[in-house]
Write a protein that holds these residues in place. Structure first.
Motif, PDB file in Angstrom:
ATOM      1  N   CYS A  81      15.488  26.170 -31.011  1.00 18.33           N
ATOM      2  CA  CYS A  81      16.810  26.484 -30.464  1.00 18.33           C
ATOM      3  C   CYS A  81      17.922  26.172 -31.453  1.00 18.33           C
ATOM      4  CB  CYS A  81      17.053  25.759 -29.140  1.00 18.33           C
ATOM      5  SG  CYS A  81      16.673  24.014 -29.127  1.00 18.33           S
ATOM      6  N   ASN A  82      18.967  26.949 -31.356  1.00 18.61           N
ATOM      7  CA  ASN A  82      20.176  26.707 -32.138  1.00 18.61           C
ATOM      8  C   ASN A  82      20.943  25.519 -31.549  1.00 18.61           C
ATOM      9  OD1 ASN A  82      19.473  29.034 -33.457  1.00 18.61           O
ATOM     10  ND2 ASN A  82      21.308  30.183 -32.915  1.00 18.61           N
ATOM     11  N   PRO A  83      21.713  24.810 -32.360  1.00 18.73           N
ATOM     12  CA  PRO A  83      22.497  23.696 -31.816  1.00 18.73           C
ATOM     13  C   PRO A  83      23.674  24.134 -30.952  1.00 18.73           C
ATOM     14  CG  PRO A  83      22.965  23.986 -34.149  1.00 18.73           C
ATOM     15  CD  PRO A  83      21.814  24.892 -33.826  1.00 18.73           C
ATOM     16  N   ASP A  84      23.967  25.442 -30.926  1.00 24.10           N
ATOM     17  CA  ASP A  84      25.051  25.923 -30.057  1.00 24.10           C
ATOM     18  C   ASP A  84      24.513  26.530 -28.767  1.00 24.10           C
ATOM     19  OD1 ASP A  84      23.956  28.208 -31.119  1.00 24.10           O
ATOM     20  OD2 ASP A  84      25.849  29.070 -31.816  1.00 24.10           O
ATOM     21  N   ILE A  85      23.280  26.167 -28.418  1.00 21.24           N
ATOM     22  CA  ILE A  85      22.679  26.572 -27.138  1.00 21.24           C
ATOM     23  C   ILE A  85      22.929  25.475 -26.106  1.00 21.24           C
ATOM     24  CG2 ILE A  85      20.412  26.620 -26.005  1.00 21.24           C
ATOM     25  CD1 ILE A  85      21.151  29.333 -26.920  1.00 21.24           C
ATOM     26  N   ARG A  86      23.207  25.901 -24.879  1.00 24.13           N
ATOM     27  CA  ARG A  86      23.363  24.963 -23.762  1.00 24.13           C
ATOM     28  C   ARG A  86      22.434  25.426 -22.643  1.00 24.13           C
ATOM     29  NH1 ARG A  86      25.314  23.320 -27.670  1.00 24.13           N
ATOM     30  NH2 ARG A  86      27.493  22.794 -28.104  1.00 24.13           N
ATOM     31  N   MET A  87      21.263  24.812 -22.532  1.00 23.24           N
ATOM     32  CA  MET A  87      20.305  25.204 -21.510  1.00 23.24           C
ATOM     33  C   MET A  87      20.776  24.794 -20.125  1.00 23.24           C
ATOM     34  SD  MET A  87      16.540  24.477 -23.166  1.00 23.24           S
ATOM     35  CE  MET A  87      16.975  22.954 -24.025  1.00 23.24           C
ATOM     36  N   ARG A  88      20.489  25.626 -19.154  1.00 23.18           N
ATOM     37  CA  ARG A  88      20.782  25.286 -17.766  1.00 23.18           C
ATOM     38  C   ARG A  88      19.603  24.538 -17.154  1.00 23.18           C
ATOM     39  NH1 ARG A  88      23.821  30.994 -16.000  1.00 23.18           N
ATOM     40  NH2 ARG A  88      25.460  30.839 -17.588  1.00 23.18           N
ATOM     41  N   GLN A  89      19.807  24.006 -15.983  1.00 24.34           N
ATOM     42  CA  GLN A  89      18.842  23.133 -15.323  1.00 24.34           C
ATOM     43  C   GLN A  89      17.430  23.722 -15.350  1.00 24.34           C
ATOM     44  OE1 GLN A  89      19.381  20.045 -13.801  1.00 24.34           O
ATOM     45  NE2 GLN A  89      17.191  19.912 -13.410  1.00 24.34           N
ATOM     46  N   GLY A  90      16.479  22.964 -15.923  1.00 23.82           N
ATOM     47  CA  GLY A  90      15.079  23.352 -15.888  1.00 23.82           C
ATOM     48  C   GLY A  90      14.706  24.546 -16.737  1.00 23.82           C
ATOM     49  N   CYS A  91      15.600  24.987 -17.598  1.00 22.76           N
ATOM     50  CA  CYS A  91      15.347  26.181 -18.401  1.00 22.76           C
ATOM     51  C   CYS A  91      14.059  26.057 -19.219  1.00 22.76           C
ATOM     52  CB  CYS A  91      16.533  26.446 -19.314  1.00 22.76           C
ATOM     53  SG  CYS A  91      16.300  27.788 -20.511  1.00 22.76           S
ATOM     54  N   ALA A  92      13.914  24.949 -19.919  1.00 20.08           N
ATOM     55  CA  ALA A  92      12.781  24.804 -20.828  1.00 20.08           C
ATOM     56  C   ALA A  92      11.447  24.814 -20.093  1.00 20.08           C
ATOM     57  CB  ALA A  92      12.927  23.520 -21.640  1.00 20.08           C
ATOM     58  N   LYS A  93      11.375  24.155 -18.936  1.00 21.68           N
ATOM     59  CA  LYS A  93      10.107  24.107 -18.204  1.00 21.68           C
ATOM     60  C   LYS A  93       9.679  25.505 -17.758  1.00 21.68           C
ATOM     61  CE  LYS A  93       7.601  21.484 -14.714  1.00 21.68           C
ATOM     62  NZ  LYS A  93       6.751  22.624 -14.289  1.00 21.68           N
ATOM     63  N   LEU A  94      10.631  26.309 -17.330  1.00 22.76           N
ATOM     64  CA  LEU A  94      10.303  27.680 -16.944  1.00 22.76           C
ATOM     65  C   LEU A  94       9.741  28.459 -18.127  1.00 22.76           C
ATOM     66  CD1 LEU A  94      13.483  28.371 -14.796  1.00 22.76           C
ATOM     67  CD2 LEU A  94      11.134  28.311 -13.922  1.00 22.76           C
ATOM     68  N   LEU A  95      10.311  28.239 -19.297  1.00 23.98           N
ATOM     69  CA  LEU A  95       9.823  28.932 -20.494  1.00 23.98           C
ATOM     70  C   LEU A  95       8.437  28.446 -20.889  1.00 23.98           C
ATOM     71  CD1 LEU A  95      13.043  28.999 -22.722  1.00 23.98           C
ATOM     72  CD2 LEU A  95      12.141  30.830 -21.276  1.00 23.98           C
ATOM     73  N   VAL A  96       8.259  27.131 -20.904  1.00 24.61           N
ATOM     74  CA  VAL A  96       6.973  26.566 -21.320  1.00 24.61           C
ATOM     75  C   VAL A  96       5.872  26.926 -20.325  1.00 24.61           C
ATOM     76  CG1 VAL A  96       5.729  24.409 -21.724  1.00 24.61           C
ATOM     77  CG2 VAL A  96       8.026  24.725 -22.669  1.00 24.61           C
ATOM     78  N   ASP A  97       6.182  26.895 -19.043  1.00 21.34           N
ATOM     79  CA  ASP A  97       5.173  27.224 -18.022  1.00 21.34           C
ATOM     80  C   ASP A  97       4.697  28.669 -18.136  1.00 21.34           C
ATOM     81  OD1 ASP A  97       5.299  24.683 -17.035  1.00 21.34           O
ATOM     82  OD2 ASP A  97       6.443  25.182 -15.237  1.00 21.34           O
ATOM     83  N   ALA A  98       5.539  29.548 -18.685  1.00 20.90           N
ATOM     84  CA  ALA A  98       5.159  30.962 -18.822  1.00 20.90           C
ATOM     85  C   ALA A  98       4.187  31.188 -19.969  1.00 20.90           C
ATOM     86  CB  ALA A  98       6.409  31.812 -19.041  1.00 20.90           C
ATOM     87  N   LEU A  99       4.154  30.268 -20.924  1.00 23.04           N
ATOM     88  CA  LEU A  99       3.304  30.454 -22.101  1.00 23.04           C
ATOM     89  C   LEU A  99       1.828  30.474 -21.718  1.00 23.04           C
ATOM     90  CD1 LEU A  99       5.134  28.028 -24.555  1.00 23.04           C
ATOM     91  CD2 LEU A  99       5.287  30.526 -24.494  1.00 23.04           C
ATOM     92  N   GLY A 100       1.106  31.374 -22.335  1.00 22.04           N
ATOM     93  CA  GLY A 100      -0.325  31.480 -22.093  1.00 22.04           C
ATOM     94  C   GLY A 100      -0.706  32.409 -20.965  1.00 22.04           C
ATOM     95  N   GLU A 101       0.283  32.856 -20.181  1.00 21.57           N
ATOM     96  CA  GLU A 101      -0.039  33.783 -19.082  1.00 21.57           C
ATOM     97  C   GLU A 101      -0.548  35.108 -19.646  1.00 21.57           C
ATOM     98  OE1 GLU A 101       3.089  34.356 -16.315  1.00 21.57           O
ATOM     99  OE2 GLU A 101       3.273  32.234 -15.796  1.00 21.57           O
ATOM    100  N   ALA A 102      -1.520  35.690 -18.952  1.00 19.64           N
ATOM    101  CA  ALA A 102      -2.074  36.972 -19.377  1.00 19.64           C
ATOM    102  C   ALA A 102      -1.067  38.087 -19.126  1.00 19.64           C
ATOM    103  CB  ALA A 102      -3.376  37.252 -18.635  1.00 19.64           C
ATOM    104  N   HIS A 103      -0.995  39.022 -20.067  1.00 15.28           N
ATOM    105  CA  HIS A 103      -0.120  40.174 -19.911  1.00 15.28           C
ATOM    106  C   HIS A 103      -0.961  41.364 -19.457  1.00 15.28           C
ATOM    107  CE1 HIS A 103       2.928  43.144 -20.492  1.00 15.28           C
ATOM    108  NE2 HIS A 103       2.315  43.712 -21.505  1.00 15.28           N
TER     109      HIS A 103
END
Length: 323
Positions: free
Chosen positions: A108-130
């Motif tokens: 992430c860039n230092p000028d990013i401001r994540m909203r509540q729980g943003c990262a967990k939603l992204l990480v939880d999506a990793l590995g899902e079958a397309h």
């Protein structure tokens, strides 16, 4: 500018079962860092995480700000303005040395401001079958401008001659609704669902450990711009898709590539360089001509950044005081 290419793609030692590694590359970022650091607990909620900052020889007290406000941060000082990809690689190497490694990375860039729980939603999506094949190796959120309401069009299609022509003739935002005619994805429906894209802007993206191990280092021959494009396309070649997670969101304070002739030129030239890496001479010649048409037409309308880019594409030096 660094001209060194990264090593050939290979396994990334250190990926494992450890925390999520939050990787940030800084260069004179002292002004935006305090708010970024303050926003991390909310944005990373629900995850075990550690922060790694790779600093590219900042002269504004960036490192001092980090050590004062976030003393547990792993700080890597590259000792030079090494470029974004080199900074990411330096941060990855530092995280790879942790006991147990890390299970995923958040770039992430230092000028990013994540909203509540943003990262967990992204990480939880990793590995899902397309459904179309492959697995999610890279996940990205919705990005909003500084006002927090205006959606940024962050999804992209791979470059092609017809897309470059479409952007030159009717503009990328209008052409963006039609897959054949623009790299930029502007269809509102694409940002309302889990959309797979060829690549996405790299202000904030989660990378799975599996994807990182398969793809290896980021390509350091791209000093700035196109490094995330190259990485996403390379991941796609290896069966990892890039997917938007619309339930995750963040604010991006933005940059000055749209207004700086020097940075816009670098962005434009690197776009052509990357296309040349993946296509033959004839296709690259046509692509360069289409991009040159776009920049020349906008230069004629009085856009200095496009004039600088057009000169670079045409092989003409910028006038004194130019890019």
């Amino acid at each position: 500018m660094s001209s060194r290419r990264s090593a050939s793609p290979g396994p990334l030692a250190g990926t494992g079962s450890g925390p999520v590694a939050v990787l940030v590359v800084t260069w004179n970022s002292a002004e935006v860092l305090p708010e970024f650091l303050a926003s991390l607990p909310e944005g990373m909620a629900g995850l075990d995480w550690r922060l790694v900052v790779a600093d590219n020889d900042s002269a504004d007290g960036t490192v001092e700000v980090i050590r004062s406000l976030a003393p547990d941060t792993t700080v890597v000082q590259t000792g030079r303005n090494a470029g974004y990809a080199a900074g990411v690689n330096a941060a990855l190497a530092a995280a790879a040395g942790w006991e147990g490694g890390f299970r995923a990375a958040l770039v992430c860039n230092p000028d990013i401001r994540m909203r509540q729980g943003c990262a967990k939603l992204l990480v939880d999506a990793l590995g899902e079958a397309h459904p179309g094949g492959g697995r999610v190796g890279i996940s990205v959120p919705l990005l909003y401008e500084e006002d927090g309401r205006t959606l940024l069009h962050s999804l992209r299609r791979a470059s092609s001659v017809t897309r470059a022509l479409g952007e030159a003739v009717i503009g990328n935002r209008r052409a963006g609704r039609f897959p054949a005619w623009s790299e930029l994805v502007t269809d509102p429906a694409a940002y309302e669902r889990e959309t797979v894209a060829d690549w996405a802007t790299g202000a904030l993206m989660a990378l799975s450990g599996e994807c990182l191990a398969a793809c290896g280092p980021w390509d350091e021959s791209f000093f700035l711009y196109s490094e995330e494009t190259e990485y996403c396309l390379r991941a796609g070649d290896m069966g990892f898709v890039t997917r938007l997670e619309p339930s995750a969101s963040a604010t991006h304070l933005g940059g000055d590539s749209q207004v700086s002739p020097r940075l816009w030129t670098l962005l434009t030239v690197n776009r052509v360089r990357l296309y040349r890496r993946r296509h033959g001479l004839a296709a690259t010649t046509a692509f360069r001509a289409a991009v040159l048409l776009r920049e020349s037409s906008r230069a004629a309308l009085g856009r200095p950044a496009s004039l600088a880019a057009a000169r670079a594409l045409a092989g003409r030096p910028a006038p004194h005081g130019g890019a």
